[in-house]
Design an enzyme around this catalytic site. Structure first.
Site, PDB file in Angstrom:
ATOM      1  CE  LYS A   1      -4.348  -1.514   0.448  1.00 32.06           C
ATOM      2  NZ  LYS A   1      -5.619  -1.092  -0.631  1.00 32.06           N
TER       3      LYS A   1
ATOM      4  CB  SER B   1      -9.397  -2.758   6.955  1.00 29.38           C
ATOM      5  OG  SER B   1      -8.547  -3.052   6.097  1.00 29.38           O
TER       6      SER B   1
ATOM      7  CD  GLU C   1     -12.960 -11.626  -5.269  1.00 33.03           C
ATOM      8  OE1 GLU C   1     -13.439 -10.441  -4.739  1.00 33.03           O
ATOM      9  OE2 GLU C   1     -13.615 -12.331  -5.674  1.00 33.03           O
TER      10      GLU C   1
ATOM     11  N   GLY D   1     -15.720 -13.493   0.593  1.00 31.15           N
ATOM     12  CA  GLY D   1     -15.623 -12.267  -0.037  1.00 31.15           C
ATOM     13  C   GLY D   1     -15.617 -12.146  -1.458  1.00 31.15           C
TER      14      GLY D   1
ATOM     15  CG  ASP E   1     -16.080  -7.970  -3.687  1.00 31.48           C
ATOM     16  OD1 ASP E   1     -15.388  -8.715  -2.905  1.00 31.48           O
ATOM     17  OD2 ASP E   1     -15.708  -6.826  -4.329  1.00 31.48           O
TER      18      ASP E   1
ATOM     19  CB  SER F   1      -0.528  -7.944  -0.938  1.00 27.16           C
ATOM     20  OG  SER F   1      -1.525  -8.915   0.054  1.00 27.16           O
TER      21      SER F   1
END
Length: 329
Positions: A56, A81, A207, A211, A213, A307
């Site tokens: 990030k 989060s 995923e 979750g 989506d 990640s």
């Protein structure tokens, strides 16, 4: 209507130049045992060694560094989060400004403490009843801050894509690149970079099963909203793909693999015991997909973005089913 992508390969290259010397160039790890289990050559891009312990920082710093000086001086806001929260907090500190971060009340304590440790002010909300994007936008407007969202921002997407750019510079051409998918910023940036350099590369997203989506959205051909997922992969516990990221991933991603929480735990244990690295649940989903045979037809050379690694000793031990003494230093 002609589609214009929010980010190009040149944008990713510009981001790489902008973050050079500030972000870490993270290592690529190999394991003969992993190669044997998967049946392919696997290259792990270890963003758990990035500043703040996750990819990030790449996008957060790239976006913050592109703000006009007068806006930067007023400060930055973000909602997250945990990992984006820390990334924006550190980016603000590096650039000599302040940050206000909206975090869910149930965010991991270690991530909240780290965010505060970088000097940010933390405002909390209930992720199961509140819309963080709406609350975050209102907070930024009220205080006159520049809002840097965790994935739906061209500069953030471009910054995240530098992980794939570095990986491919180190490895050369890959047959497949496996990337964890939450809001889709990491995948959108990596897919832009990887397919721009090597058009034939297979982009596979991962995923948590609870979750899914993005998988549902790709199958439906439109963004689908699900209930807020309850999964140990908290960084991927999102109800819908990003508005900017989804069209990119719809065009560039071949498939989405799903992994269970138990498979994520097994990947965390494998990384710790075989690779000697600590990986948080969201960071382990790509590795979990390979170990559990969730990716279709893995072969040749495969890159995996690990990640992040932001997990406390106690939480890591709990998730792995081990006594704390086994992992404590």
């Amino acid at each position: 209507m002609t589609y214009t992508p929010p980010v190009t390969l040149d944008d990713v290259r510009d981001a790489a130049a902008r973050i050079e010397g500030v972000a870490h160039r993270t290592p690529v790890l190999r394991s003969r045992t992993l190669d044997r289990l998967v049946g392919a050559e696997v290259f792990l891009k270890c963003e758990n060694f990035q500043r703040v312990g996750a990819f990030k920082f790449r996008g957060a710093y790239n976006a913050a560094a592109r703000l006009a000086p007068e806006q930067l001086a007023k400060g930055i806001a973000a909602y997250s989060s945990g990992n984006h929260a820390q990334a924006v907090a550190l980016a603000a500190r590096e650039l000599g400004t302040t940050a206000v971060i909206l975090m869910p009340e149930d965010a991991p304590r270690s991530k909240r403490e780290a965010t505060a440790g970088y000097g940010a002010e933390i405002v909390t909300y209930d992720r199961y009843t509140g819309d963080r994007a709406v609350i975050g936008a209102a907070l930024a407007a009220e205080r006159g801050l520049a809002l840097i969202p965790p994935y739906d921002h061209p500069d953030v997407i471009a910054g995240q894509g530098t992980a794939a750019l570095e990986l491919l510079r180190d490895t050369g051409r890959l047959d497949m690149l496996v990337v964890p998918v939450g809001g889709g910023g990491l995948m959108a940036g990596c897919a832009t970079a990887a397919t721009g350099l090597h058009p034939g590369i297979r982009m596979i997203g991962v995923e948590p099963e609870a979750g899914d989506d993005t998988k549902r959205s790709l199958e439906a051909g439109r963004r689908v909203t699900i209930d807020v997922p309850r999964t140990i992969a908290d960084g991927q516990a999102l109800p819908t793909p990003g508005e900017l990221t989804f069209p990119v991933n719809r065009r560039l991603v071949e498939a989405i693999s799903l992994v269970t929480d138990d498979e994520v735990r097994e990947a965390m244990r494998f990384a710790f015991e075989r690779l000697k690295i600590v990986v948080e649940p969201s960071g382990a989903t790509g590795l979990a997909a390979l170990l559990a045979g969730r990716t279709e037809n893995p072969r040749g050379s495969i890159g995996v973005v690990v990640s992040g690694g932001n997990v406390s000793t106690e939480r890591f031990a709990e998730l792995c089913g081990w006594p704390v003494e086994r992992v404590a230093i």
